[in-house]
Design an enzyme around this catalytic site. Structure first.
Site, PDB file in Angstrom:
ATOM      1  CG  ASN A 150      -1.984   1.054   1.186  1.00  0.00           C
ATOM      2  OD1 ASN A 150      -1.904   2.009   0.420  1.00  0.00           O
ATOM      3  ND2 ASN A 150      -3.000   0.901   2.011  1.00  0.00           N
ATOM      4  CE1 TYR A 278      -8.164   8.314   3.527  1.00  0.00           C
ATOM      5  CE2 TYR A 278     -10.350   7.347   3.326  1.00  0.00           C
ATOM      6  CZ  TYR A 278      -8.974   7.238   3.190  1.00  0.00           C
ATOM      7  OH  TYR A 278      -8.422   6.067   2.735  1.00  0.00           O
TER       8      TYR A 278
END
Length: 781
Positions: A150, A278
């Site tokens: 990632n 987020y």
């Protein structure tokens, strides 16, 4: 070179506007050295010099820091032949293990740097950490090493933790080690505008994270030029402001659309609502970055920084209930055990505390807000879980003379992300929808594997059971029967149909400003099935009237409730009689009441299915990446209706109501369904003082008509009538509504609203083009 006047040239040449003064500070006090900024960041981590260790919460935090470090030191492999620092972080193919290793080292370094811990200034501890950092440089994180898995870990997760460690140990790192490790950070994260191996434009929270990584690396290297790039990247000067994190995404600058919108919505990963994921991280990280750069040569000068304060009021406060962040806007983080409910609100509180200390003109307002957030949350004590610097700021806020704001009573809709929230004394209520504009749910990185129905009209009720969504709700609830949803009962694969938009535009509603009277709805279309349902919620203060029609599909259910029971034996009362155990099928139900939760009133005697059952699950079932394999059992009471093709439903939900009040509503409802067809859903009070309708197409309900898709709410008080109108499809240029009440005239109307009196009725034309589903209003008399 002469540049055309664009957002980019305005930003490049911007002077320090009054709105951004809190960031830059007085010109005479400009800080031009990075060493001062490094010490400022260090104080954020350690609480600064002279913290009051006599404060029990500070003493407990110091003890907690030391205890955490002791635990990690006990399992740290210090052997010469080691293949990992910790045995549970030994997978060389999982980049998350790199981030976690640096995170543990940062926590040990924090204990070394914090007075009062058993590791403070302890030479053996320091040697162990330095040796571990060198091992990571040689084997896991360096310019000569290949990245894998990632990108987030390489460019954001790992360097954030490494930067913190370097700040904490700066004076004892040595020049070579500092240069080597900052070079590694620069290798993976060289540009505050870009990220990922293929150098994509960084947006939203990712841009703020990348900016923070570059900023701290620059502070450690004394790189003033890079700090200037960070300042400009927040406003996306290079891209003409298209992906500015400070500007609202509906400002017309273009870009990906990821970030905050002027209605309070926040989107990340293109079309996922993410205020509680987020969005909260963006706010928290940005508040730290603004604090770092404040009063310096590199202070942010973009006037759009003023929007940060609007985010607090509009994008976060309405989405929290007594310290719990509403799950409908938390994205895949609902499937993370460490981010349950109240944990998601902590970064918002921490960020707001910093902002309150940054702008004197707003300090009192933000202090009153934070004071409410901290004191109303009797489930999770903020002072017991936050960091040292936030405890210091919180103590100041709690000790101020400014009174905490009272609990909100409001209704708010977020048309840019297809969500609605409703706050009344004693409860909060959230509706989660989706449309052609918004994705249904996110399941990436092997997370949130069973979030199939999170936006299929899911309703979450927040009440006095503050731990309801924070004590293992998501791994134990039946994911096929989330409350409020209409679903086909069928097997679904993990992650099936994630990141999909609906086939329908209609999702949204209208609300009367300053009241808790509103309409909301969605045209629900099944993904890959024949399911369809027109669903409405009409908010009448403490009651929510739920209407469905035109239901198609196979084995379709509408779930009234799926409640995790604090008391497994909580009494279910049906038509006035207690129903013990697991009821099964109940016939002729007029009303039901669940002790500790509230009431449900059916519009007509109905067959209701009910089950009380213990459910066992594991976090790993819904989150392979982070989930624990420990089995958890919780007891639930589920209520649902089964539908034949073409049928519908009508019931009223009374959160936090008593059994007596539920029975009284059933006997004499204060609002009744007056239309439930494929053209219109409508609800009215008995005297027609309140009338609200969701028009799926042109139609009429009682004395209200519309020329096409629309949501309309009216209220009559004395001689005054208030009207609210929206276009939930967000596709129409205008909406025309007619109210068949003679003798009315316009008193006030929003811009874009025209009112014309006709024979026996009044016509309201609302210009809805470019309004993105927002409500327009008019007052008549």
């Amino acid at each position: 070179m002469s540049l055309p006047l664009t957002r980019r040239t305005v930003l490049i040449g911007a002077g320090l506007g009054a709105t951004a003064a809190f960031v830059a500070g007085p010109a005479a006090a400009l800080v031009a050295d990075t060493a001062t900024l490094r010490l400022r960041w260090r104080a954020l981590l350690t609480g600064g010099d002279g913290i009051d260790t006599g404060d029990p919460d500070i003493a407990a935090a110091v003890e907690r820091i030391g205890r955490t470090a002791t635990g990690f030191l006990a399992t740290l492999d210090t052997g010469a032949g080691r293949t990992a620092l910790w045995p549970d972080l030994a997978d060389p193919a999982r980049s998350g293990h790199v981030t976690s290793s640096f995170s543990r080292l940062a926590k040990i370094a924090l204990s070394w740097a914090t007075p009062g811990t058993g590791h403070h200034a302890h030479e053996p501890t320091l040697r162990v950490v330095l040796d571990a950092l060198d091992w990571m440089s040689a084997h896991r994180y360096g310019p000569a090493l290949a990245r894998y898995d990632n990108d987030w870990d390489w460019e954001i997760g790992a360097p954030i933790q490494l930067n913190d460690t370097m700040v904490l140990l700066h004076d004892v790192l040595g020049a070579e080690r500092l240069a080597r490790m900052t070079a590694a950070v620069h290798h993976y994260t060289p540009d505050p505008n870009l990220w990922r191996a293929d150098r994509q434009i960084a947006t939203g929270a990712n841009r703020v994270w990348v900016c923070t990584v570059v900023a701290l690396r620059a502070v450690l290297n004394g790189d003033g030029s890079a700090l200037g790039e960070v300042r400009d990247a927040l406003s996306d000067v290079r891209g003409g402001g298209a992906n500015s994190v400070l500007a609202f995404q509906d400002g017309g600058a273009g870009g990906t659309g990821e970030g905050f919108y002027s209605d309070g919505s926040f989107l990340q990963h293109w079309k996922h609502p993410y205020n509680g994921g987020y969005g909260k991280e963006l706010l928290n990280t940005l508040s730290k970055l603004l604090h770092l750069l404040a009063g310096s040569t590199w202070a942010v000068r973009d006037p759009a920084v003023d929007n940060v304060f609007r985010w607090v009021d509009e994008a976060f406060d309405p989405l929290m209930f007594r310290g719990d962040m509403m799950a409908a806007v938390c994205g895949r983080e609902v499937a993370r055990e460490s981010k349950q409910g109240h944990a998601a609100a902590q970064p918002v509180i921490e960020a707001t505390l910093r902002l309150a200390g940054a702008d004197a003109s707003r300090a009192t307002h933000l202090t009153r807000l934070v004071k409410r957030w901290i004191t109303e949350d009797t489930y999770r004590d903020f002072l017991k879980v936050t960091d040292l610097s936030s405890i210091v700021l919180a103590r100041k806020a709690l000790g101020s003379a400014a009174p905490a704001y009272p609990a909100p009573v409001l209704h708010r809709q977020y048309p840019r992300m297809d969500k609605a929230v409703h706050h009344r004394p004693g409860f909060g209520y959230a509706v989660s929808a989706y449309s052609t504009r918004i994705y249904n749910y996110e399941s990436i990185q092997n997370e949130n594997l069973r979030g199939w129905h999170l936006s299929d009209g899911m309703v979450l009720v927040y009440d006095g059971d503050l731990g309801h969504y924070s004590e293992d709700y998501w791994p134990t609830v039946d994911p096929h029967r989330l409350p409020g949803t209409t679903v086909e009962r069928r097997a679904l694969a993990d992650g099936q149909d994630q990141r999909r938009v609906s086939g329908a535009d209609w999702a949204g509603g209208a609300a009367l400003p300053g009241t808790t009277l509103a309409a909301y709805g969605m045209d629900l279309r099944g993904l890959g099935t024949g399911l369809r349902a027109l669903k409405s919620w009409f908010f009448v203060d403490d009651a929510i009237v739920c209407v469905g029609s035109g239901i198609t599909g196979q084995d379709v259910e509408t779930v009234l409730e799926n409640r995790k029971l604090r008391d497994p034996q909580a009494v279910l009362t049906v038509n006035g009689a207690a129903v013990p155990g697991s009821p099964g099928t109940l016939t002729g139900v007029r009303w039901a009441h669940l002790a500790g939760t509230g009431g449900y009133v059916l519009a007509a005697p109905t067959r209701l299915r009910a089950v009380r059952e213990p459910r066992t699950g594991r976090w790993k079932d819904i989150n392979i990446k982070y989930g624990s394999a420990t089995e958890i059992t919780r007891t639930y009471l589920t209520l649902w209706l089964e539908h034949a093709a073409g049928t519908g439903y009508a019931y009223t939900q009374l959160p936090a109501a008593s059994a007596d009040r539920t029975a009284a509503w059933s006997a004499a409802p204060a609002a009744q369904v007056v239309a439930a067809t494929g053209a219109v859903h409508a609800v009215a009070s008995p005297g027609r003082h309140f009338l609200a309708a969701n028009f799926w197409g042109a139609g009429r309900a009682v004395d209200l008509a519309a020329d096409g898709p629309a949501s309309v709410v009216t209220r009559r008080r004395g001689s005054a009538t208030a009207v609210a109108v929206s276009d939930p499809t967000q596709k129409r240029d205008r909406v025309v509504v007619e109210l068949f009440r003679p003798g009315l005239r316009v008193v006030r109307a929003d811009p874009g609203v025209r009112v014309r009196a006709l024979a026996g009725r009044i016509r309201i034309t609302a210009e809805t083009a470019g309004r993105h589903g927002a409500t327009l209003t008019a007052d008549l008399a």
